[in-house]
Enzyme design. Sequence first.
Site, PDB file in Angstrom:
ATOM      1  N   GLY A 148       0.802  -1.210   0.000  1.00 39.40           N
ATOM      2  CA  GLY A 148       0.000   0.000   0.000  1.00 39.40           C
ATOM      3  C   GLY A 148       0.840   1.267   0.000  1.00 39.40           C
ATOM      4  O   GLY A 148       1.821   1.389  -0.736  1.00 39.40           O
ATOM      5  N   CYS A 149       0.450   2.210   0.844  1.00 36.82           N
ATOM      6  CA  CYS A 149       1.137   3.497   0.893  1.00 36.82           C
ATOM      7  C   CYS A 149       2.575   3.387   1.386  1.00 36.82           C
ATOM      8  O   CYS A 149       3.405   4.250   1.087  1.00 36.82           O
ATOM      9  CB  CYS A 149       0.357   4.455   1.789  1.00 36.82           C
ATOM     10  SG  CYS A 149      -1.304   4.841   1.183  1.00 36.82           S
ATOM     11  N   ALA A 150       2.882   2.351   2.159  1.00 35.30           N
ATOM     12  CA  ALA A 150       4.246   2.178   2.661  1.00 35.30           C
ATOM     13  C   ALA A 150       5.214   1.763   1.565  1.00 35.30           C
ATOM     14  O   ALA A 150       6.434   1.809   1.754  1.00 35.30           O
ATOM     15  CB  ALA A 150       4.264   1.130   3.775  1.00 35.30           C
ATOM     16  N   ALA A 151       4.680   1.358   0.408  1.00 31.55           N
ATOM     17  CA  ALA A 151       5.537   0.815  -0.644  1.00 31.55           C
ATOM     18  C   ALA A 151       6.505   1.842  -1.224  1.00 31.55           C
ATOM     19  O   ALA A 151       7.558   1.471  -1.739  1.00 31.55           O
ATOM     20  CB  ALA A 151       4.676   0.222  -1.757  1.00 31.55           C
ATOM     21  N   PHE A 198       4.228   5.144   5.369  1.00 27.17           N
ATOM     22  CA  PHE A 198       3.430   4.346   6.313  1.00 27.17           C
ATOM     23  C   PHE A 198       2.310   3.648   5.558  1.00 27.17           C
ATOM     24  O   PHE A 198       1.748   4.190   4.612  1.00 27.17           O
ATOM     25  CB  PHE A 198       2.824   5.249   7.396  1.00 27.17           C
ATOM     26  CG  PHE A 198       3.799   6.190   8.031  1.00 27.17           C
ATOM     27  CD1 PHE A 198       4.928   5.710   8.677  1.00 27.17           C
ATOM     28  CD2 PHE A 198       3.598   7.558   7.965  1.00 27.17           C
ATOM     29  CE1 PHE A 198       5.826   6.586   9.265  1.00 27.17           C
ATOM     30  CE2 PHE A 198       4.491   8.446   8.553  1.00 27.17           C
ATOM     31  CZ  PHE A 198       5.615   7.956   9.206  1.00 27.17           C
TER      32      PHE A 198
END
Length: 373
Positions: free
Chosen positions: A137-140, A332
């Site tokens: 997700g956004c942590a990628a 995150f």
Amino acid sequence: MAVLCRPSVWVPENTISMEETLELARQLHPDHAKLPLVLRMIKNTGVAKRHLVQPLMQTLQHPGFEARNRVYVREARARIPNVVKQALSSAEVTAPQIDAIVFVSCTGFTMPPLTSWMINELGFRSDTRQIPIAQLGCAAGGAAINRAHDFCLAYPGTHVLIVACEFCSLVYQPDDSDVGSLLSDGLFGDAIAAAVVRGAGGAGMRLVANASHLVPATGDWITYNVKATGFHFRLDRRVPGTMNLLAPALHTLAGAHGWDASKLDFYIIHAGGPRILDDLSRYLMVPPVAFRHSRATLTEYGNIASAVVFDALRRQSDEGLPEGARGLLAGFGPGITAESCLGTWSAPEPIRGGRHVAHTNGRASARPHAPQP
């Protein structure tokens, strides 16, 4: 030492404003028991405008998961080449000099991965390593930078291309009345970002160290419910308060290298929402202005998932920093996961005789391609 060069970022021409989003929520969900709460939450995101890969009326339709994924593949293939071209140009490298490609996305699926298509179509060598990441997700965004850094540490002198392709509007579910899903309808936007991590030479964020941190027992806080209609976003009410759990990991990373996370020169932070930025500002004990580039991304583009950190870094690069400035980058996402890194700023070499000269250990960089791992 590896350097994360200036990213290139593309957003689609179709847009939706905060006012349009709120009006659509009123029209599409007039009888929702928690509509006032949803409208208040969307207003509180501070997202003034988002960009959509399809016109709004098409975005609101759902022709099925298969058809949507075809749009994802078609638009990714149409848009990625120019974004990659700009990133390579900013880093002053060519496609044959790239030794690995990290591709991150959580909004569409292909097999083989789009890294294979890029190698076949965009001039990369056939022995280029492929590192697709699909479920962070956004942590990628932070994970991609960290894995590229790790690769350059393992194989000194190599160069890694990162591509983040996020078409969040293709995850819109018109029949999903979950509060978290409705909030996401007003928060997320579409974008493609690309950046090169140079194993030698280059200007940008000189990567010093990186770390991953997963908060135990939070695996169901940010999730996809995968159904026949595709990905259904789920967001636990506790997510906005996660900085209390993740900020200590950032202090630990900085402290392990003798740095104070509260006294750095720049911060590139994933803009999941204003509460995330407000809380982290408090827990890191830094003024809100320190996160101005992340806030600008959130306001102008919305939460563009893994591409946020690249757009914030692009803004920081354009603003400029003095040589040696110290900073922190953090993404995150689901897990709950933090992917963070430390870096110092490497300013561009001066232009001499009308052309910019990039240096590697005191020599102009002109190798035909990187050493083979």
